[in-house]
Design a protein around this motif. Sequence first.
Motif, PDB file in Angstrom:
ATOM      1  N   ILE A 298       0.630  -1.027   0.003  1.00 17.41           N
ATOM      2  CA  ILE A 298       0.037  -0.068   0.319  1.00 17.41           C
ATOM      3  C   ILE A 298       0.684   1.034  -0.198  1.00 17.41           C
ATOM      4  O   ILE A 298       0.849   1.795  -0.842  1.00 17.41           O
ATOM      5  CB  ILE A 298      -0.851   0.125   1.196  1.00 17.41           C
ATOM      6  CG1 ILE A 298      -1.577  -1.067   1.233  1.00 17.41           C
ATOM      7  CG2 ILE A 298      -1.805   1.287   1.614  1.00 17.41           C
ATOM      8  CD1 ILE A 298      -2.703  -1.276   2.168  1.00 17.41           C
ATOM      9  N   ASN A 299       2.363   1.377   0.757  1.00 23.12           N
ATOM     10  CA  ASN A 299       3.247   2.169   0.961  1.00 23.12           C
ATOM     11  C   ASN A 299       3.601   2.286  -0.586  1.00 23.12           C
ATOM     12  O   ASN A 299       3.547   3.909  -0.870  1.00 23.12           O
ATOM     13  CB  ASN A 299       3.790   2.180   1.621  1.00 23.12           C
ATOM     14  CG  ASN A 299       3.384   2.308   3.336  1.00 23.12           C
ATOM     15  OD1 ASN A 299       2.182   2.297   3.429  1.00 23.12           O
ATOM     16  ND2 ASN A 299       3.734   1.675   4.315  1.00 23.12           N
ATOM     17  N   ASN A 300       3.986   1.563  -1.122  1.00 29.35           N
ATOM     18  CA  ASN A 300       4.445   1.791  -2.647  1.00 29.35           C
ATOM     19  C   ASN A 300       3.565   1.859  -3.340  1.00 29.35           C
ATOM     20  O   ASN A 300       3.720   3.398  -3.885  1.00 29.35           O
ATOM     21  CB  ASN A 300       5.212  -0.334  -2.941  1.00 29.35           C
ATOM     22  CG  ASN A 300       6.065   0.049  -1.720  1.00 29.35           C
ATOM     23  OD1 ASN A 300       7.018   0.318  -1.492  1.00 29.35           O
ATOM     24  ND2 ASN A 300       6.216  -1.448  -2.294  1.00 29.35           N
ATOM     25  N   ILE A 301       2.302   1.556  -3.615  1.00 26.36           N
ATOM     26  CA  ILE A 301       1.455   2.593  -4.414  1.00 26.36           C
ATOM     27  C   ILE A 301       1.150   3.767  -3.581  1.00 26.36           C
ATOM     28  O   ILE A 301       0.473   4.328  -5.429  1.00 26.36           O
ATOM     29  CB  ILE A 301       0.359   1.688  -4.556  1.00 26.36           C
ATOM     30  CG1 ILE A 301       0.275  -0.274  -4.411  1.00 26.36           C
ATOM     31  CG2 ILE A 301      -0.710   2.015  -4.974  1.00 26.36           C
ATOM     32  CD1 ILE A 301      -0.292  -1.125  -4.432  1.00 26.36           C
ATOM     33  N   SER A 302       1.294   3.666  -2.907  1.00 23.03           N
ATOM     34  CA  SER A 302       0.586   5.426  -2.738  1.00 23.03           C
ATOM     35  C   SER A 302       1.937   6.724  -2.831  1.00 23.03           C
ATOM     36  O   SER A 302       1.799   7.594  -3.166  1.00 23.03           O
ATOM     37  CB  SER A 302       0.559   5.530  -0.842  1.00 23.03           C
ATOM     38  OG  SER A 302      -0.328   5.074  -0.091  1.00 23.03           O
ATOM     39  N   ARG A 303       2.868   6.193  -2.595  1.00 24.05           N
ATOM     40  CA  ARG A 303       4.365   6.432  -3.126  1.00 24.05           C
ATOM     41  C   ARG A 303       4.401   6.790  -4.798  1.00 24.05           C
ATOM     42  O   ARG A 303       4.549   7.931  -5.266  1.00 24.05           O
ATOM     43  CB  ARG A 303       5.653   6.119  -2.376  1.00 24.05           C
ATOM     44  CG  ARG A 303       5.683   6.068  -1.602  1.00 24.05           C
ATOM     45  CD  ARG A 303       7.056   6.293  -0.807  1.00 24.05           C
ATOM     46  NE  ARG A 303       6.793   5.733   0.676  1.00 24.05           N
ATOM     47  CZ  ARG A 303       7.474   4.803   1.704  1.00 24.05           C
ATOM     48  NH1 ARG A 303       6.671   3.610   1.326  1.00 24.05           N
ATOM     49  NH2 ARG A 303       7.942   5.497   2.784  1.00 24.05           N
ATOM     50  N   ALA A 304       4.225   6.130  -5.299  1.00 24.41           N
ATOM     51  CA  ALA A 304       4.575   5.679  -6.893  1.00 24.41           C
ATOM     52  C   ALA A 304       3.366   4.599  -7.710  1.00 24.41           C
ATOM     53  O   ALA A 304       3.876   3.544  -8.091  1.00 24.41           O
ATOM     54  CB  ALA A 304       5.222   5.694  -7.605  1.00 24.41           C
ATOM     55  N   PRO A 305       1.392   5.315  -7.355  1.00 30.90           N
ATOM     56  CA  PRO A 305       0.983   4.948  -7.980  1.00 30.90           C
ATOM     57  C   PRO A 305       1.000   3.891  -9.324  1.00 30.90           C
ATOM     58  O   PRO A 305       0.977   2.982  -9.803  1.00 30.90           O
ATOM     59  CB  PRO A 305      -0.617   5.732  -7.782  1.00 30.90           C
ATOM     60  CG  PRO A 305       0.525   6.342  -7.935  1.00 30.90           C
ATOM     61  CD  PRO A 305       1.240   6.888  -6.943  1.00 30.90           C
TER      62      PRO A 305
END
Length: 725
Positions: A570-577
């Motif tokens: 989720i954090n990875n998607i938030s940073r670089a979707p």
Amino acid sequence: MGRELTDDGPKLREERNFEEFHEDLRKDTRVPIVTLNNINNDTESRVHSHHVKQMIFNGKVTFEPVRLNQHNSDFKETKINVNQLSNQVLKPKGKGIHKSTNYNNKTRGFNELTTPYINKFIHQYNLNDLNRNIINAISGISKAQRNFLSEYDMDEQDELYLQFLNNRYCKGTLTNDLFEIVMTVLENEWIHLEKQIPPRSLSSNSSASDHHTQTARIYYELYGSDDGTSAFSEQACAVCNETESTNSNAIVFCDGCDVAVHQECYGIVFIPEGQWLCRLCLVSKNRKVNCALCPSHTGAFKQTDAGAWAHVICAIWIPELYFANLNYMEPIEGIQNIHKSRWKLNCYICDQKVGSCIQCSNKNCFTAYHVTCAKRASLCINFNKTPVSTIVQNQMSSDNMIQSYCDKHSPTGWHDCTEGIMKTRRYYRDLNQSKIENNIFPEVPQKNETQVASANRSKWKTNRGTPIAPHFFSQIVESVLSLAKVEHSNKVCYLICKYWSMKRELKRGAPLVRRFDSSSYNTLTLDQLKERINFSDVLLEDLLKLKGLSKLIKKRIELDEKLNSIDKNINNISRAPEKIFLRNAILSKFVSSPTFRAFERLFQESNKHYVMIVRCKNFEFNKLSEFKEYMEESFAQIEQDPDSTRLLLTKTSKTKELFESLINKISDFDVKKHIRQDFTSDPNNGMITQERPWKGPILLEDEELSDAEELNIREERLLRHFLNR
């Protein structure tokens, strides 16, 4: 008299830096290696291995081989699990135990955490076929050898004696395994014989344990005890007089005098494997010593800085004394600091002006008594539940920590000490007149010299407790050696029996093989056996609960790891979707397609266009526009390259078509917009926090619409008209 308590505690040699022992040695120092080529001709014939050790004795240097056990890492899976214990089914999982000569096959599937360790005492996998045949034949030689199992383990002393026997008599036919078998045979025979030896008891019908118990009971009823021994309860610590122990502060019994002490009470930093001897038995063996502070000869002793002996409990209670090393609690120092008036005090219990006395803690009482006399008389000498280690560390100011009282000023609820005082006075009166043994054995008549000599000839043990091997021991050993066809077995059997007795004498008569004696349960009453069974049931129930808790903990950890993985995604998607969407929707499909793999096989790593392949496989693109621009440029370079072959141009065309088809599917897809519609985010860092319950408001915001638009005058009149109809 003050001293700084800066001792960090003792350390094992393995835990200390090598520079503490060798100041000139550094990590990069070249160390010479001794090999067989460097050994002179005198010692070369005695060395049989490249692993050697150097020994210096009487100025003469010799080299001896070092034998390494090659079977110290074999394991075996247990046959009984906890579930079988809970169902009271104590049977192996299989129908029988499979025996195999090649034990290495059993180590397959070894798990360091779940597979338990076994050694040669459990499984005879390290014996050759000859020794297996000998073990099978030993069971028929004697009744004491039923279910024979080799349990003896050789040491360096045995290795030297074995070399002597082989060089002098056996000519190498006596192997290490066979020597261990013979020593185990002697141990089994002695244990079997010891059960048949009539005890030296008060009556001919009493057993050895009854005799020991009866003797202890008579001794305690007559004289009491100042070393923790008692005939009616388990033996207490000779210092603190407590019976409770923990894993870090266990009660240890001396194998020489049988005195019991806590680790902290006696300064036992490490409990050794095998025998443990108190300082008195280690230094003075069985010689009688006198305490420098009291008239008692029993208890836990330590040496002073002048070489004299004193009780540990005396050193704790006399305020002028202290221990130089607080961890090992020795030596005892400060005797020269004891005031002259304390040496002149007369003990009111034993009525002797010997050693140094303490006085009653009552401020109006000056009654003096020895520490050991007070303990034997059961006076109140209380540590106030303070650990001995704490008392020793603050010994200079321990007046409020420990208190002792005479029988007249005992605290409320303390038992009457009159009987204990009478026992103590009787003990020292009979000790001075040498009447103690006669009081314990009053009916034993005095023997003349002829009877004493006859009794000595029929002894089974020496005065030091060393077993005397009878003649039939040598016959059994000779039978075992004959099975292995050992040369001069008729002479070697006597030498081994003598060596076994000397080995026992070296260990003060203690067994050379540790084993569980089931006969010890015969001394327990029915209630004690029931209590142990109940305790085992409770323990088994706790084990089952622990097993269930372990499964739940394992499940919780797995779920926690899964949750952490989801949070990370989720954090990875938030940073670089856009990067995540590009990798999952296009790049992964593009790289794994047969078209791309066929296109990749046409390039070598040295090819200038190979970098495109590497970037695609490593997902090095963050945005869709970046990926699209780079790929179009790369395809154009390949098509314009004059070195490109016809096959390469064909594959490039197919790969380009695949790329364009994937791009066209998502060209109009706004990733950030859809994430914003489906999830809420933290306004500070933009991280996704939770799923959006309803995306209606965000859609109205994107379309620039309000919840309800305002009506004009005409629309309001029309609305009222419809409502009033």
